[in-house]
Scaffold this motif. Structure first.
Motif, PDB file in Angstrom:
ATOM      1  N   ALA A 152       0.827  -1.207   0.000  1.00 22.72           N
ATOM      2  CA  ALA A 152       0.000   0.000   0.000  1.00 22.72           C
ATOM      3  C   ALA A 152       0.860   1.254   0.000  1.00 22.72           C
ATOM      4  O   ALA A 152       0.545   2.247  -0.686  1.00 22.72           O
ATOM      5  N   LEU A 156       0.916   4.192  -2.893  1.00 26.79           N
ATOM      6  CA  LEU A 156       0.723   5.613  -2.598  1.00 26.79           C
ATOM      7  C   LEU A 156       1.894   6.431  -3.144  1.00 26.79           C
ATOM      8  O   LEU A 156       1.695   7.495  -3.757  1.00 26.79           O
ATOM      9  N   GLU A 159       1.614   6.777  -6.929  1.00 27.40           N
ATOM     10  CA  GLU A 159       0.547   7.705  -7.312  1.00 27.40           C
ATOM     11  C   GLU A 159       1.006   9.156  -7.163  1.00 27.40           C
ATOM     12  O   GLU A 159       0.754   9.999  -8.035  1.00 27.40           O
ATOM     13  N   PRO A 208      -0.612   9.142  10.296  1.00 20.81           N
ATOM     14  CA  PRO A 208      -0.049   9.253   8.951  1.00 20.81           C
ATOM     15  C   PRO A 208       1.384   9.772   8.895  1.00 20.81           C
ATOM     16  O   PRO A 208       2.085   9.543   7.901  1.00 20.81           O
ATOM     17  N   SER A 241      -1.594  13.017   1.135  1.00 15.88           N
ATOM     18  CA  SER A 241      -2.151  11.742   0.679  1.00 15.88           C
ATOM     19  C   SER A 241      -2.201  10.731   1.814  1.00 15.88           C
ATOM     20  O   SER A 241      -3.151   9.944   1.917  1.00 15.88           O
ATOM     21  N   ALA A 242      -1.191  10.733   2.673  1.00 14.27           N
ATOM     22  CA  ALA A 242      -1.200   9.821   3.817  1.00 14.27           C
ATOM     23  C   ALA A 242      -2.337  10.183   4.771  1.00 14.27           C
ATOM     24  O   ALA A 242      -3.038   9.300   5.290  1.00 14.27           O
ATOM     25  N   ALA A 245      -5.573   8.987   3.232  1.00 13.59           N
ATOM     26  CA  ALA A 245      -5.700   7.536   3.299  1.00 13.59           C
ATOM     27  C   ALA A 245      -6.122   7.084   4.686  1.00 13.59           C
ATOM     28  O   ALA A 245      -6.933   6.153   4.842  1.00 13.59           O
ATOM     29  N   THR A 248      -9.780   6.778   5.635  1.00 13.80           N
ATOM     30  CA  THR A 248     -10.565   5.674   5.070  1.00 13.80           C
ATOM     31  C   THR A 248     -10.256   4.337   5.745  1.00 13.80           C
ATOM     32  O   THR A 248     -10.883   3.332   5.409  1.00 13.80           O
ATOM     33  N   LEU A 249      -9.318   4.306   6.680  1.00 17.59           N
ATOM     34  CA  LEU A 249      -8.868   3.042   7.265  1.00 17.59           C
ATOM     35  C   LEU A 249      -9.786   2.608   8.409  1.00 17.59           C
ATOM     36  O   LEU A 249     -10.097   3.407   9.291  1.00 17.59           O
ATOM     37  N   TRP A 254      -2.969   1.784  10.016  1.00 20.53           N
ATOM     38  CA  TRP A 254      -2.386   1.344   8.737  1.00 20.53           C
ATOM     39  C   TRP A 254      -1.477   0.161   9.027  1.00 20.53           C
ATOM     40  O   TRP A 254      -0.508   0.266   9.761  1.00 20.53           O
TER      41      TRP A 254
END
Length: 267
Positions: A152, A156, A159, A208, A241-242, A245, A248-249, A254
């Motif tokens: 994952a 990331l 991306e 994050p 971005s972290a 993310a 949504t976890l 993570w």
């Protein structure tokens, strides 16, 4: 952008990015695996063994072996790494190329190569060189990552790089990993002498910040210059971005699979 070989050289001009990754593994690993202790045990290192550590990084591994009568030698292309190892009592630090070791045949009882073979243009030649400098009865131990770690986090990072106009570089770990290292070692050593130790683990991140910090520490290896506007923009994007993310976890945690494989062989 800079080429892969040049990127590796620039990456290790300073040990700060490496230390970020080391600290991440120390603080966020689910299980307290100790790769340095595992290498020492797997290679059956004794106080009487003359040992060469190729790609020694910060020198912490050699620090565990300091205070013995037998010589300890560190070899690294990085001046920063060589300097760090030279500060360890009893260690002779040499700058050089793992693919062309500047030592005579049969110079060492043990040669170790920990998490460095995947940075080389020709890792098989480094294994052959390790065999050349071993004495009869000598042992070789190499540690690499398991196959496809950090899926994952890797996704990331790629991306973010693409979004900022950077073509992601192939992962060094795709070239040399726990799945193909045994066959590589078997090209230079008797396959009957090869032993494999596998340690699977997980990085568990509660926030994050350590995710983005770890990924930022790899940017030079991706060919991103270590200064300037592009670097700053990518780091900011990684942080945003972290954070996104994490929202949504499930449970806000993570979990990232990882692990290492140690392959040993003897003469």
């Amino acid at each position: 952008m800079i080429g892969m070989q040049s990127a590796v050289e620039r990456e290790y001009r300073t040990l700060s990015p490496l230390n970020v990754r080391i600290q991440t593994h120390r603080l966020y690993s689910e299980f307290a695996h100790d790769v340095e202790a595992d290498v020492i045990a797997a290679a059956a290192v004794s106080p009487a063994d003359a040992l060469l550590d190729v790609g020694p990084g910060t020198g912490s591994f050699l620090g565990r072996l300091a205070g013995r009568d037998a010589p300890l030698t560190a070899l690294d292309h990085s001046a920063e790494a060589a300097s760090a190892c030279a500060a360890v009592p009893g260690v002779r630090a040499v700058r050089g190329d793992a693919q062309r070791l500047p030592f005579a045949d049969g110079s060492f009882d043990v040669v170790t190569a920990r998490h460095m073979l995947y940075h080389l243009d020709d890792p098989g030649s480094a294994v052959a060189e390790a065999r050349r400098v071993l004495r009869p009865g000598g042992r070789f131990a190499a540690a690499v990552n398991r196959e496809s770690p950090y899926p994952a986090m890797t996704a990331l990072l790629r991306e973010v790089l693409v979004r900022n106009g950077v073509a992601p570089a192939p992962s060094p770990g795709d070239r040399v990993h726990g799945g193909n290292l045994p066959s590589m070692v078997a090209l230079s050593f008797d396959s009957d002498s090869i032993r494999i130790l596998r340690r699977d683990n997980t990085l568990v991140f509660p926030s994050p910040e350590p995710v983005s910090a770890y990924l930022a520490s790899t940017l030079t290896l991706q060919g991103v210059p270590d200064d300037g506007a592009l670097r700053a923009a990518i780091v900011a994007d990684l942080e945003a971005s972290a954070r996104a993310a994490f929202r949504t976890l499930p449970g806000g945690v993570w979990r990232e699979p990882k692990g290492y494989v140690i392959v040993t062989a003897s003469l």
